[in-house]
Design an enzyme around this catalytic site. Structure first.
Site, mmCIF file in Angstrom:
data_model
loop_
_atom_site.group_PDB
_atom_site.id
_atom_site.type_symbol
_atom_site.label_atom_id
_atom_site.label_comp_id
_atom_site.label_asym_id
_atom_site.label_seq_id
_atom_site.Cartn_x
_atom_site.Cartn_y
_atom_site.Cartn_z
ATOM 1 N N TYR A 154 -6.718 9.662 33.422
ATOM 2 C CA TYR A 154 -7.837 10.376 34.036
ATOM 3 C C TYR A 154 -8.127 9.729 35.386
ATOM 4 C CZ TYR A 154 -12.468 12.658 33.915
ATOM 5 O OH TYR A 154 -13.580 13.410 34.194
ATOM 6 N N ARG B 193 -9.970 21.922 45.414
ATOM 7 C CA ARG B 193 -10.791 20.720 45.678
ATOM 8 C C ARG B 193 -10.547 19.758 44.527
ATOM 9 N NH1 ARG B 193 -13.727 17.947 42.885
ATOM 10 N NH2 ARG B 193 -15.423 19.341 42.350
ATOM 11 N N LYS C 81 -8.040 16.527 31.746
ATOM 12 C CA LYS C 81 -9.338 16.874 31.146
ATOM 13 C C LYS C 81 -9.143 17.261 29.674
ATOM 14 C CE LYS C 81 -12.155 16.718 34.803
ATOM 15 N NZ LYS C 81 -13.453 16.045 34.921
ATOM 16 N N GLU D 273 -12.661 23.982 36.865
ATOM 17 C CA GLU D 273 -12.539 22.593 37.309
ATOM 18 C C GLU D 273 -11.980 22.531 38.728
ATOM 19 O OE1 GLU D 273 -13.327 19.974 34.846
ATOM 20 O OE2 GLU D 273 -13.510 18.934 36.772
ATOM 21 N N ASP D 274 -12.647 21.805 39.559
ATOM 22 C CA ASP D 274 -12.165 21.475 40.898
ATOM 23 C C ASP D 274 -11.795 22.685 41.755
ATOM 24 O OD1 ASP D 274 -12.715 18.996 39.963
ATOM 25 O OD2 ASP D 274 -10.739 18.135 40.296
ATOM 26 N N ASP E 135 -17.484 22.266 35.150
ATOM 27 C CA ASP E 135 -17.626 20.838 34.910
ATOM 28 C C ASP E 135 -18.219 20.118 36.122
ATOM 29 O OD1 ASP E 135 -17.209 18.534 33.400
ATOM 30 O OD2 ASP E 135 -15.281 18.152 34.360
ATOM 31 N N ASP E 136 -17.823 20.541 37.308
ATOM 32 C CA ASP E 136 -18.262 19.840 38.518
ATOM 33 C C ASP E 136 -19.714 20.138 38.838
ATOM 34 O OD1 ASP E 136 -15.575 18.772 39.177
ATOM 35 O OD2 ASP E 136 -15.132 20.915 39.210
ATOM 36 N N ASN F 194 -15.093 10.892 43.633
ATOM 37 C CA ASN F 194 -13.844 10.410 43.038
ATOM 38 C C ASN F 194 -12.657 10.767 43.920
ATOM 39 O OD1 ASN F 194 -15.044 9.524 40.561
ATOM 40 N ND2 ASN F 194 -15.264 11.662 39.987
ATOM 41 N N ASN G 60 -19.519 9.646 34.946
ATOM 42 C CA ASN G 60 -18.450 10.635 35.031
ATOM 43 C C ASN G 60 -18.660 11.710 33.965
ATOM 44 O OD1 ASN G 60 -15.732 11.897 34.547
ATOM 45 N ND2 ASN G 60 -15.200 10.520 36.227
HETATM 46 O O1 LIG Z 1 -12.503 14.352 37.308
HETATM 47 C C1 LIG Z 1 -13.426 13.511 37.432
HETATM 48 O O2 LIG Z 1 -13.266 12.300 37.340
HETATM 49 C C2 LIG Z 1 -14.825 14.002 37.669
HETATM 50 C C3 LIG Z 1 -14.789 15.320 38.298
HETATM 51 O O3 LIG Z 1 -14.860 16.347 37.647
HETATM 52 C C4 LIG Z 1 -14.486 15.387 39.728
HETATM 53 O O4 LIG Z 1 -14.568 14.379 40.436
HETATM 54 O O5 LIG Z 1 -14.141 16.486 40.172
HETATM 55 MG MG LIG Z 2 -13.838 17.948 38.579
#
Ligand SMILES: O=C([O-])CC(=O)C(=O)O
Ligand SMILES: [Mg+2]
Length: 659
Positions: free
Chosen positions: A207, A260, A278, A350-351, A373-374, A515, A559
């Protein structure tokens, strides 16, 4: 050997369909204690989308959403009975696995299965069933393994010991990552056992932060594909693509479009490392079985010129599709997902970049079980940290002043959840609660004079104030008690910023959330040294403990990994069909309640990850309880003890005995 296996895993002669059906039927015979619930998977509530307000869309809510979802849940619990849960303990003597496993497997009741005659050689190459040297003498005889393994038989514990021994010999984090991915691809149960038993040590590898580097170099380290790649070329065929995935009983999808990735920017198709990572945590930390997890990367191109020029790049070589082309592909995906996996599949975004993340969440929250999640996961974990930080700094949330650097998904998501919690606690309108929360973006403090040019998700934060151009001036002007970095820009909490926070507060709360480690707003060492050891500090990426003036300071890791595995489990085990803001608040409170006096004494505002499965079970129970309370749960009746029930639902990575 006769084995039940998936269609894509044929090896050897297929036996007759009728025979297959008979065996398959007996395999899926319901044990007597299996609970039943009435679920009509066709009940969709697309029409409930109407009326969603973009402003509140990050956490689509509230009264209307609740009513709509409750109505959908009621409709969903009215007709065709289906099996909704299987517990290992209920399976003894019940259906048997492919290889005659004597405990229930996590893939029980998965359809469709095809019968084939598998060789021992195939068994060794099936990550879901492979046990390597742990195959017993009897199993070696029964499953055509004689001669395919050296004579020694070892326990899974010894395998873990050996793997950790060789893992630790790798000094380079990326090599460690590759070793773990190889294990996951070769022996899934051993991989999860390793991860669960050594979570603190292995988390930074599978991770954040190492997964970030892995995504950057994904093309050159690529060996075997993981997850499902859906590119613009698959437009019009997404349903077929989903059917190519070997597992059918999917409960959680983590999807990215790679625009992203952490704070590293656009990594295109190489963002796949993130959904894979994840979902490993969904299993290891939250106990969702691996076969129920589907990592997806939507490839619409990349605007990363370096990747476009990189001969090892694995994605489409074109600039990102936007507008209608983008939204049509995403819509086809979201529609196909619901069609194939039903209403209760959880889709975790995610992202995604800000400009898509908010819109996707707003668009699909009313009709799908979606979670960003973000925006939401990060908000929930930070709120938990703040609730527990109050034990160290005193006062209530309403007594504090919050300043954010970064007004994107994480920043505005956290800000809104804090405001919701304050509003709940003080029984004041959320608009009132927002007044103590200030955000700085790349153009300075968000103030009302900028309102016209602001993106919609920033507008609620545009308070009356004269313009302030940078962070340090904003700290001096606003005098926050809590400073939160979520901009993705590293080293922006300078010595002056931290010293000013320390001059304003006896115990400044400083959260550097971006991060991976390279993007963290400051290091743990900087936070503790520049504040003379007074900061209450946590960061998105892990930092080692710091010695300062003879004292040891252990930073916490703020986190979303603390939240999403348990949150997802709670949704799954209650059969929730929508995510509601109150579930996020419940998750935060459940996490905060897990911080012990001993943790507080060390200045920690999060519990250590060592006990994460227990923590996840509590979060899951709190989320499920909220789903039942809101009428959004479809798994009925509600189990009496939700914590115990959550624990009993969790996947175990121990090997089964194959008879
Ligand atoms: O993935 C991770 O460590 C936390 C998160 O969702 C990000 O930074 O986008
Ligand atoms: Mg993320």
């Amino acid at each position: 050997m006769i084995s039940l296996t998936q269609t894509s895993f044929l090896n050897g002669a297929c036996i007759s369909r009728a025979h297959a059906r008979r065996l398959s039927d007996s395999r899926t015979r319901r044990p007597s204690s299996v609970k039943m619930a009435a679920v009509n998977s066709s009940s969709s509530s697309d029409h409930h989308r109407a009326g969603q307000d973009k402003k509140s869309a990050f956490m689509a809510d509230s009264a209307a959403m609740r009513e709509n979802a409750a109505a959908a849940a009621a409709a969903a619990s009215s007709s065709t009975p289906v099996v909704v849960e299987e517990k290992e303990s209920t399976m003894a003597g019940g259906a048997r696995d492919v290889y005659g496993e004597d405990a229930a497997t996590e893939d029980q009741f998965v359809t469709p299965w095809t019968l084939s005659v598998a060789s021992g050689y195939t068994l060794l190459r099936d990550p879901n069933h492979n046990k390597g040297l742990a195959f017993t003498e009897k199993e070696r005889d029964a499953h055509y393994l004689r001669g395919l393994l050296p004579p020694t038989v070892v326990s899974q514990e010894l395998q873990v010991k050996k793997m950790m021994h060789s893992f630790r010999k790798y000094q380079v984090p990326l090599q460690r990552y590759m070793a773990l991915m190889e294990l996951q691809e070769g022996n899934s149960k051993l991989f999860y056992k390793l991860l669960i038993d050594n979570v603190e040590e292995l988390l930074p590898v599978v991770y954040t932060p190492t997964v970030g580097e892995a995504c950057q170099k994904y093309g050159s380290i690529f060996r075997r594909p993981q997850g499902l790649f859906i590119s613009l070329r698959e437009k019009g065929k997404i349903l077929e693509v989903l059917r190519n995935w070997p597992e059918k009983n999917i409960q959680v999808i983590v999807v990215t479009d790679g625009e992203r990735i952490l704070g590293l920017g656009d990594l295109g198709c190489q963002g796949m490392g993130i959904p894979v990572g994840k979902l490993s945590l969904y299993t290891a930390l939250g106990g969702v079985r691996p076969s129920a997890c589907l990592p997806v990367t939507i490839d619409v191109g990349t605007n990363n010129d370096e990747l476009l020029k990189d001969e090892f790049y694995i994605g489409l070589r074109q600039r990102r599709a936007t507008g209608q082309e983008y939204s049509e592909l995403l819509h086809e995906f979201m529609t196909a997902v619901k069609q194939i996996y039903g209403e209760k599949v959880l889709v975790q975004f995610e992202d995604f970049a800000n400009h898509n993340a908010f819109d996707l969440l707003a668009k699909y929250s009313p009709t799908h079980l979606v979670f960003n999640d973000d925006i939401q996961g990060t908000a929930s974990v930070v709120l938990a940290g703040l609730i527990s930080a109050l034990k160290l700094v005193g006062g209530s949330l309403a007594d504090h002043k919050f300043l954010f650097l970064g007004a994107g998904e994480a920043g505005t998501g956290i800000a809104e959840l804090i405001a919701l919690e304050i509003s709940k606690q003080t029984k004041t309108p959320v608009e009132e609660a927002r007044k103590n929360i200030w955000l700085v973006d790349s153009k300075g403090l968000i103030v009302s004079s900028r309102k016209e040019s602001l993106q919609h998700f920033k507008k609620p934060w545009a308070h009356e104030h004269e313009p302030v151009r940078n962070l340090i001036d904003a700290v001096k002007a606003i005098k926050p008690t809590v400073l939160i970095g979520s901009s993705g820009a590293g080293r922006t909490f300078t010595k002056e910023v931290v010293e000013t926070m320390a001059s304003l507060n006896k115990r400044p709360v400083i959260l550097a959330l971006s991060n991976p480690t390279s993007q963290s707003e400051c290091t743990a060492e900087q936070a503790y040294t520049w504040s003379q050891g007074r900061a209450i500090f946590a960061s998105g990426s892990p930092f080692p403990a710091v010695e300062f003036e003879g004292k040891t300071f252990t930073p916490g890791q703020a986190n979303n990994a603390y939240i999403f595995p348990g949150f997802g489990l709670g949704l799954i085990m209650s059969g929730a069909i929508r995510v509601h803001d109150d579930m996020l608040l419940a998750a935060s409170e459940a996490l905060a309640s897990q911080v012990t006096e001993e943790n507080y004494k060390k200045g920690l505002i999060y519990p250590p990850f060592t006990n994460i499965r227990k923590i996840s079970a509590r979060i899951a129970a709190a989320v499920a309880a909220k789903a039942y309370e809101l009428g959004m749960a479809t798994r009925l009746p509600q189990p009496q003890d939700l914590v115990k029930y959550a624990e009993s639902c969790m996947y175990s990575p121990s090997y089964r005995n194959y008879r």
